[in-house]
Design an enzyme around this catalytic site. Structure first.
Site: not given
Ligand code: MG
Length: 209
Positions: A19, A45, A51, A70, A74, A123, A140, A143, A168
């Site tokens: 994304f 992430g 990215s 990461d 997910g 993290s 990123d 969220h 992001h």
């Molecule tokens: Mg993102």
């Protein structure tokens, strides 16, 4: 505009799951080019590495390093039944998401094995004994407000003076997207440690004083 129009990125980057808009990819690439003079880059992430490729190609051109953090299970929104679930990334034997396989495939294809160092971890666990000052921190990850603030709090102290904080999915309008990344941006600005540098799409870039 597709991502392969961004200079420095390979033509196949548009086929990578993820994304990221072209203007965000371009801003990320340029920021990484500048920041890697100060120290390694850390991304939180990575998902399938879209990215990471932007950061990685920039870093490789300068002989720098990208840490790509990461857990590869997910985020909330990638789980089964959620909006951004991709069945191709679900490991049915383990009954959980596994984006690391796809991530590694993309890094191998890009020849970034000597540039991108994957850290397969949550993290906070990875941050516990971290000591290396960073040139750039790209947030990123999850969220949810809790996940996003944890990422910020765990890592922001490692950012070098003059280093870049990239966030992001920062949307001023709540109808356009979740507000946790924006809360991180607000917290960074309120700390007095950062000054705004650039906004490219939903990518916010701040400079550490
Ligand atoms: Mg993102």
């Amino acid at each position: 505009m597709s991502l392969n129009a961004v200079s420095g990125l390979p033509a196949w980057i548009d086929t990578v799951r993820g994304f990221l808009e072209a203007e965000e990819a371009a801003a990320l690439y340029d920021a990484a080019l500048q920041a890697c003079a100060l120290g390694p880059l850390l991304e939180i992430g990575s998902y399938c590495g879209k990215s990471t490729l932007c950061l990685g190609f920039a870093a490789r051109s300068r002989g720098a390093t990208v840490f790509a953090l990461d857990h590869h299970r997910g985020s909330e929104e990638h789980q089964r039944g959620e909006m951004f679930h991709d069945p191709a990334l679900f490991d049915s034997e383990q009954a959980q998401m596994d984006t690391f396989r796809e991530f590694r495939r993309n890094m191998d294809r890009a020849g970034l094995g000597e540039t991108v160092v994957p850290i397969v971890s949550h993290s906070a666990a990875a941050a516990r004994h971290w000591q290396t000052p960073l040139g750039m921190l790209f947030i990123d990850g999850g969220h949810s407000l809790d996940a996003a603030l944890t990422d910020y709090r765990c890592w922001v102290g490692h950012l070098r003076q003059g280093g870049l904080l990239a966030i992001h999915d920062v949307y001023p309008d709540a109808a356009a997207g979740g507000q946790a990344p924006r809360a991180v941006q607000r917290m960074a600005l309120a700390s007095g440690l950062f000054t705004p540098r650039e906004q490219a799409g939903s990518l916010a870039l701040l400079t550490r004083f």
